[in-house]
Design an enzyme around this catalytic site. Structure first.
Site, PDB file in Angstrom:
ATOM      1  N   LEU A 196     -19.936  11.591  30.345  1.00  0.00           N
ATOM      2  CA  LEU A 196     -20.572  10.683  29.379  1.00  0.00           C
ATOM      3  C   LEU A 196     -19.528   9.900  28.606  1.00  0.00           C
ATOM      4  O   LEU A 196     -19.730   8.735  28.274  1.00  0.00           O
ATOM      5  CB  LEU A 196     -21.430  11.490  28.398  1.00  0.00           C
ATOM      6  CG  LEU A 196     -22.419  12.506  28.971  1.00  0.00           C
ATOM      7  CD1 LEU A 196     -23.133  13.245  27.849  1.00  0.00           C
ATOM      8  CD2 LEU A 196     -23.417  11.826  29.879  1.00  0.00           C
ATOM      9  N   GLY A 197     -18.410  10.566  28.318  1.00  0.00           N
ATOM     10  CA  GLY A 197     -17.368   9.925  27.540  1.00  0.00           C
ATOM     11  C   GLY A 197     -16.134  10.799  27.466  1.00  0.00           C
ATOM     12  O   GLY A 197     -16.187  11.979  27.817  1.00  0.00           O
ATOM     13  N   HIS A 235     -19.451  12.552  19.052  1.00  0.00           N
ATOM     14  CA  HIS A 235     -18.661  13.673  19.582  1.00  0.00           C
ATOM     15  C   HIS A 235     -17.239  13.224  19.959  1.00  0.00           C
ATOM     16  O   HIS A 235     -16.254  13.859  19.559  1.00  0.00           O
ATOM     17  CB  HIS A 235     -19.416  14.221  20.809  1.00  0.00           C
ATOM     18  CG  HIS A 235     -18.712  15.286  21.585  1.00  0.00           C
ATOM     19  ND1 HIS A 235     -19.111  16.605  21.583  1.00  0.00           N
ATOM     20  CD2 HIS A 235     -17.649  15.244  22.451  1.00  0.00           C
ATOM     21  CE1 HIS A 235     -18.332  17.322  22.388  1.00  0.00           C
ATOM     22  NE2 HIS A 235     -17.428  16.516  22.930  1.00  0.00           N
ATOM     23  N   GLU A 236     -17.122  12.123  20.697  1.00  0.00           N
ATOM     24  CA  GLU A 236     -15.792  11.665  21.133  1.00  0.00           C
ATOM     25  C   GLU A 236     -14.930  11.258  19.945  1.00  0.00           C
ATOM     26  O   GLU A 236     -13.725  11.527  19.917  1.00  0.00           O
ATOM     27  CB  GLU A 236     -15.909  10.498  22.129  1.00  0.00           C
ATOM     28  CG  GLU A 236     -16.708  10.797  23.401  1.00  0.00           C
ATOM     29  CD  GLU A 236     -16.261  12.034  24.156  1.00  0.00           C
ATOM     30  OE1 GLU A 236     -15.099  12.462  24.003  1.00  0.00           O
ATOM     31  OE2 GLU A 236     -17.093  12.600  24.897  1.00  0.00           O
ATOM     32  N   HIS A 239     -13.292  14.195  18.495  1.00  0.00           N
ATOM     33  CA  HIS A 239     -12.023  14.543  19.165  1.00  0.00           C
ATOM     34  C   HIS A 239     -10.894  13.635  18.686  1.00  0.00           C
ATOM     35  O   HIS A 239      -9.781  14.092  18.396  1.00  0.00           O
ATOM     36  CB  HIS A 239     -12.155  14.369  20.690  1.00  0.00           C
ATOM     37  CG  HIS A 239     -12.984  15.409  21.373  1.00  0.00           C
ATOM     38  ND1 HIS A 239     -12.882  16.753  21.113  1.00  0.00           N
ATOM     39  CD2 HIS A 239     -13.916  15.296  22.371  1.00  0.00           C
ATOM     40  CE1 HIS A 239     -13.716  17.427  21.907  1.00  0.00           C
ATOM     41  NE2 HIS A 239     -14.366  16.554  22.671  1.00  0.00           N
ATOM     42  N   HIS A 245     -13.724  21.380  20.657  1.00  0.00           N
ATOM     43  CA  HIS A 245     -15.080  21.852  20.946  1.00  0.00           C
ATOM     44  C   HIS A 245     -15.339  23.110  20.120  1.00  0.00           C
ATOM     45  O   HIS A 245     -14.442  23.940  19.930  1.00  0.00           O
ATOM     46  CB  HIS A 245     -15.236  22.161  22.438  1.00  0.00           C
ATOM     47  CG  HIS A 245     -15.288  20.918  23.281  1.00  0.00           C
ATOM     48  ND1 HIS A 245     -14.635  20.812  24.483  1.00  0.00           N
ATOM     49  CD2 HIS A 245     -15.916  19.731  23.069  1.00  0.00           C
ATOM     50  CE1 HIS A 245     -14.875  19.609  24.987  1.00  0.00           C
ATOM     51  NE2 HIS A 245     -15.632  18.935  24.141  1.00  0.00           N
ATOM     52  N   ALA A 264     -19.474  32.366  21.995  1.00  0.00           N
ATOM     53  CA  ALA A 264     -19.049  32.923  23.276  1.00  0.00           C
ATOM     54  C   ALA A 264     -18.736  31.797  24.252  1.00  0.00           C
ATOM     55  O   ALA A 264     -17.776  31.866  25.015  1.00  0.00           O
ATOM     56  CB  ALA A 264     -20.138  33.829  23.847  1.00  0.00           C
ATOM     57  N   ASP A 297     -28.519  15.120  22.653  1.00  0.00           N
ATOM     58  CA  ASP A 297     -28.339  14.302  21.441  1.00  0.00           C
ATOM     59  C   ASP A 297     -29.315  14.707  20.337  1.00  0.00           C
ATOM     60  O   ASP A 297     -28.952  14.780  19.162  1.00  0.00           O
ATOM     61  CB  ASP A 297     -28.525  12.816  21.772  1.00  0.00           C
ATOM     62  CG  ASP A 297     -27.264  12.208  22.370  1.00  0.00           C
ATOM     63  OD1 ASP A 297     -26.370  12.974  22.799  1.00  0.00           O
ATOM     64  OD2 ASP A 297     -27.179  10.961  22.429  1.00  0.00           O
TER      65      ASP A 297
HETATM   66  N1  ARG Z   1     -17.336  14.621  26.702  1.00  0.00           N
HETATM   67  C1  ARG Z   1     -18.637  15.171  26.808  1.00  0.00           C
HETATM   68  C2  ARG Z   1     -19.175  14.909  28.213  1.00  0.00           C
HETATM   69  O1  ARG Z   1     -18.835  13.894  28.794  1.00  0.00           O
HETATM   70  C3  ARG Z   1     -19.576  14.562  25.820  1.00  0.00           C
HETATM   71  C4  ARG Z   1     -20.757  15.397  25.543  1.00  0.00           C
HETATM   72  C5  ARG Z   1     -21.602  14.715  24.518  1.00  0.00           C
HETATM   73  N2  ARG Z   1     -22.834  15.395  24.331  1.00  0.00           N
HETATM   74  C6  ARG Z   1     -23.954  14.752  23.989  1.00  0.00           C
HETATM   75  N3  ARG Z   1     -25.041  15.403  23.753  1.00  0.00           N
HETATM   76  N4  ARG Z   1     -23.974  13.449  23.898  1.00  0.00           N
HETATM   77  O2  ARG Z   1     -19.908  15.704  28.763  1.00  0.00           O
HETATM   78 ZN    ZN Z   2     -15.813  16.904  24.108  1.00  0.00          ZN
END
Ligand code: ARG
Ligand code: ZN
Ligand code: CA
Length: 327
Positions: A196-197, A235-236, A239, A245, A264, A297
């Site tokens: 996703l990113g 989320h990105e 980082h 995470h 866990a 999301d």
């Molecule tokens: N870097 C993570 C991926 O590509 C992003 C996750 C984002 N989660 C979300 N619910 N938008 O999987």
């Molecule tokens: Zn991430």
């Protein structure tokens, strides 16, 4: 009525000293009556020139005004620290598109900026869902805002992108970052498969590849449920601001944040509350609704106070991303 209109017009002429071609047919219903006005000149500049020529103090004031005006206009494209200490990060969005659908609209881009501002200020509507036990450690307002200052768009032949940073290199069909030590660069690409990113962490501050990348279905409010609420970018950017995470990328590993209970592992989908994880023989209710987990999301809606502190350390005047403050 006609007289009043003319009176207002004459007043405008006297005070604003409109330029010759501002006298147009539309302002002159009779047509031609103001032909004299069209030849009239505006003496303000000449009078002023004479004043400046004879008055060095006025000359200095005029120069100051020009300088502060230029600075004000330039500042609108830079980051800044607001009166309440909020750091407003200037954002450049780089859009790479193969199809017109990938050339996302300004509205979609703005929807992402709006999501970031809601999530990072704790004003997201779903913050009301934060469980009582986590309310006291919720970040609330992180003191970080985002402002879109530039959008760069470029057509490409690339159908699917990988995490090799090609989108950040014009020599590889991408778009070079805009001064990454002063701007948060975001790249939006058509597709990255199951990714996703992705983001660079603060040790990359100012490097050519510094910033975040998202696939267009997950950038802003979209129709790509369950990743349709712009939280991939939330989320990105976490980082980018040094958040790990929440599960520490291992089994019962650490995210270097005390107030996020040790998990866990990661979570997906929309878990029901509470979820109990056992780590080191201790069972804990986990904060799976944190932006730094992997839930949908709609299932993520908070940062913790400890996460806020880590992000603040990065954008502080002494922080590695202080360049975003432009002070
Ligand atoms: N870097 C993570 C991926 O590509 C992003 C996750 C984002 N989660 C979300 N619910 N938008 O999987
Ligand atoms: Zn991430
Ligand atoms: Ca933790």
């Amino acid at each position: 009525m006609k007289k009043m209109l003319f009176g207002a017009f004459a007043l405008a002429m006297a005070t604003a000293c409109t330029s010759d071609n501002a006298v147009t047919e539309t302002q002159d219903p009779q047509g031609g009556d103001f032909a004299v006005a069209e030849r009239r000149s505006c003496p303000s500049e000449e009078i002023r020139d004479e004043m400046l020529a004879n008055d060095p103090a006025a000359r200095a004031r005029a120069a100051d005004i020009e300088n502060s005006t230029a600075r004000f206009i330039q500042d609108k494209t830079l980051g800044r620290v607001l009166a309440d200490g909020t750091v407003e990060i200037p954002v450049v969005v780089n859009v790479l598109y193969r199809t017109s659908a990938e050339n996302i609209s300004d509205a979609q881009i703005q929807s992402q900026i709006d999501v970031l501002n809601a999530d990072y200020s704790g004003t997201n509507a779903d913050a009301t869902k934060i469980p009582t036990e986590f309310k006291s450690v919720s970040a609330g307002n992180t003191g970080i805002k985002f402002r879109l200052v530039k959008t760069v768009r470029k057509a490409t032949k690339t159908r699917s992108w990988r995490t090799n940073d090609a989108m950040k290199k014009s020599s590889q069909g991408g778009i070079d970052a805009t001064n990454p030590s002063q701007y948060l660069n975001m790249w939006v690409v058509g597709d990255m498969g199951s990714i996703l990113g992705y983001a660079t962490f603060p040790e990359s501050a100012g490097l050519w590849n510094d910033g975040v990348v998202m696939a267009k279905n997950y950038f802003g409010k979209t129709s790509a449920a369950p990743y349709n609420l712009g939280r991939t970018t939330t989320h990105e950017v976490g980082h980018y601001l040094n958040l790990r995470h929440i599960w520490g990328d291992g089994t019962c590993a650490t995210d270097y944040v005390d107030d996020t209970p040790t998990q866990a592992s990661n979570n997906y989908g929309t878990p029901s509350y509470p979820q109990m994880d056992v780590c080191g023989g201790v069972s804990r209710s986990i904060m799976f609704m944190n932006y730094m987990d992997y839930v949908d999301d709609a299932a993520m809606y908070m940062f913790s106070a400890g996460q806020k502190a880590r992000m603040q350390a990065i954008v502080a005047a002494s922080g590695v991303r202080a360049g975003l403050r432009n002070l």
